[in-house]
Design a protein around this motif. Structure first.
Motif, short mmCIF file in Angstrom:
data_model
loop_
_atom_site.label_atom_id
_atom_site.label_comp_id
_atom_site.label_asym_id
_atom_site.label_seq_id
_atom_site.Cartn_x
_atom_site.Cartn_y
_atom_site.Cartn_z
N LYS A 60 0.81 -1.22 0.00
CA LYS A 60 0.00 0.00 0.00
C LYS A 60 0.84 1.27 0.00
O LYS A 60 0.31 2.37 -0.07
N VAL A 61 2.17 1.13 0.07
CA VAL A 61 3.05 2.30 0.16
C VAL A 61 3.05 3.10 -1.13
O VAL A 61 3.06 4.33 -1.11
N ASP A 62 3.04 2.39 -2.26
CA ASP A 62 3.06 3.05 -3.57
C ASP A 62 1.93 2.50 -4.43
O ASP A 62 1.97 1.34 -4.83
N PRO A 63 0.91 3.32 -4.76
CA PRO A 63 -0.20 2.84 -5.57
C PRO A 63 0.22 2.43 -6.98
O PRO A 63 -0.48 1.67 -7.65
N ASN A 64 1.39 2.91 -7.43
CA ASN A 64 1.89 2.57 -8.77
C ASN A 64 3.00 1.52 -8.72
O ASN A 64 3.81 1.43 -9.65
N LEU A 65 3.05 0.75 -7.66
CA LEU A 65 4.09 -0.26 -7.49
C LEU A 65 4.12 -1.22 -8.67
O LEU A 65 3.09 -1.73 -9.10
N GLN A 66 5.32 -1.45 -9.21
CA GLN A 66 5.49 -2.40 -10.32
C GLN A 66 5.88 -3.75 -9.72
O GLN A 66 6.82 -3.84 -8.94
N ARG A 67 5.15 -4.81 -10.12
CA ARG A 67 5.39 -6.14 -9.59
C ARG A 67 5.67 -7.13 -10.72
O ARG A 67 5.02 -7.07 -11.75
N THR A 68 6.60 -8.03 -10.49
CA THR A 68 6.82 -9.14 -11.43
C THR A 68 6.96 -10.43 -10.61
O THR A 68 7.54 -10.42 -9.52
N ALA A 78 9.09 -19.74 -5.56
CA ALA A 78 8.26 -18.63 -6.03
C ALA A 78 9.00 -17.32 -5.78
O ALA A 78 9.55 -17.10 -4.71
N GLY A 79 9.01 -16.47 -6.80
CA GLY A 79 9.73 -15.20 -6.69
C GLY A 79 8.85 -14.01 -6.99
O GLY A 79 7.87 -14.10 -7.74
N TYR A 80 9.20 -12.90 -6.36
CA TYR A 80 8.44 -11.67 -6.52
C TYR A 80 9.41 -10.50 -6.46
O TYR A 80 10.16 -10.35 -5.49
N ALA A 81 9.43 -9.69 -7.51
CA ALA A 81 10.29 -8.49 -7.53
C ALA A 81 9.40 -7.27 -7.56
O ALA A 81 8.31 -7.29 -8.14
N TRP A 82 9.83 -6.19 -6.91
CA TRP A 82 9.06 -4.96 -6.90
C TRP A 82 9.96 -3.77 -7.20
O TRP A 82 11.15 -3.81 -6.95
N LYS A 83 9.35 -2.74 -7.73
CA LYS A 83 10.03 -1.47 -7.96
C LYS A 83 9.00 -0.37 -7.76
O LYS A 83 7.93 -0.40 -8.38
N GLY A 84 9.30 0.57 -6.87
CA GLY A 84 8.33 1.60 -6.56
C GLY A 84 8.97 2.95 -6.31
O GLY A 84 10.11 3.18 -6.69
N ASN A 85 8.23 3.81 -5.64
CA ASN A 85 8.72 5.15 -5.36
C ASN A 85 9.81 5.11 -4.29
O ASN A 85 10.21 4.04 -3.82
N LYS A 86 10.29 6.30 -3.88
CA LYS A 86 11.40 6.37 -2.92
C LYS A 86 11.04 5.78 -1.56
O LYS A 86 11.92 5.39 -0.80
N ASN A 87 9.75 5.68 -1.26
CA ASN A 87 9.34 5.14 0.04
C ASN A 87 9.36 3.62 0.09
O ASN A 87 9.43 3.04 1.18
N ILE A 88 9.28 2.95 -1.06
CA ILE A 88 9.26 1.49 -1.08
C ILE A 88 10.51 0.90 -1.74
O ILE A 88 10.90 -0.22 -1.48
N GLY A 89 11.16 1.68 -2.63
CA GLY A 89 12.40 1.22 -3.25
C GLY A 89 12.20 0.06 -4.20
O GLY A 89 11.15 -0.09 -4.82
N ALA A 90 13.22 -0.79 -4.28
CA ALA A 90 13.18 -1.95 -5.17
C ALA A 90 13.82 -3.14 -4.47
O ALA A 90 14.70 -2.98 -3.62
N GLY A 91 13.35 -4.32 -4.83
CA GLY A 91 13.91 -5.52 -4.21
C GLY A 91 13.27 -6.78 -4.75
O GLY A 91 12.56 -6.75 -5.76
N ARG A 92 13.55 -7.87 -4.07
CA ARG A 92 13.08 -9.18 -4.52
C ARG A 92 12.89 -10.10 -3.31
O ARG A 92 13.65 -10.04 -2.36
N MET A 93 11.84 -10.94 -3.39
CA MET A 93 11.60 -11.95 -2.38
C MET A 93 11.54 -13.32 -3.06
O MET A 93 11.00 -13.44 -4.16
N THR A 94 12.07 -14.32 -2.37
CA THR A 94 12.01 -15.69 -2.87
C THR A 94 11.66 -16.61 -1.70
O THR A 94 12.29 -16.53 -0.63
#
Length: 195
Positions: A60-68, A78-94
């Motif tokens: 909910k931090v970034d309404p325009n959060l990009q998810r893959t 199972a993997g999940y990568a995100w990229k968002g605004n300065k408040n959420i940043g970018a990263g990956r979970m596995t």
């Protein structure tokens, strides 16, 4: 007078650096709460990253959060990568470990705004009418992390996010459990009374 003030500031800064440097080299933050749903329902919401928008506070931090998403839809790999605004940043979970109805362990990689590799873990303990869930985050402490930890900021900040996530997980799990009950009732044949 100026020399005394400058000396006091230097001593204060040196003391602060020493204090921060002596903080633990790793951190562990966890929160727990009962969830009003069976373990299999709760586990399904955690074990599948595409279901995280229903409850994760980070979604909910970034309404325009990009998810893959990549790998299997759920469970180990199972993997999940995100990229968002300065408040959420970018990263990956596995997901690195998953025991149905019991536990999900996740490798959590932060890329922006700072690089770090941590571990998130969910432990589920079934009760009579609830599932007790503990969500924890742990990893090595950087100097900045030690500073935040030294003044209680990390525990407070991350702890509040985990608490909010568990509250929203409870809401989502109740809704999923209700849907499952309604679906099972709809599929049960209704017998007419004998003539």
């Amino acid at each position: 007078m100026a020399k005394r003030i400058a000396s006091a500031v230097v001593v204060l800064i040196a003391g602060l650096i020493v204090f921060i440097a002596t903080r633990p080299d790793s951190f562990h933050i966890s929160r727990s709460r009962p969830i009003q749903a069976p373990p299999e329902v709760v586990h399904a919401l955690i074990n599948n990253f595409s279901k995280w928008p229903q409850w994760s506070p980070y979604e909910k931090v970034d309404p325009n959060l990009q998810r893959t998403y990549d790998g299997p839809a759920e469970g180990v790999g199972a993997g999940y990568a995100w990229k968002g605004n300065k408040n959420i940043g970018a990263g990956r979970m596995t997901i690195v470990a998953s025991n149905p109805g019991e536990r999900v362990t996740i490798r959590l990689e932060f890329i922006e705004p700072f690089a770090a590799v941590n571990q998130a873990e969910f432990i589920l303990a079934p009760g009579t009418t609830t599932t007790h869930v503990t969500w924890s985050m742990s990893g090595p402490n950087t100097f900045l992390g030690k500073a935040m930890m030294g003044f209680g900021l990390m525990e407070s900040f991350v702890g509040k996010q985990l608490e909010q996530g568990l509250t929203d997980l409870d809401t989502a799990a109740r809704e999923e459990a209700l849907k499952a009950t309604q679906s099972a009732q709809a599929e049960t044949p209704h017998l007419s009374p004998a003539p």
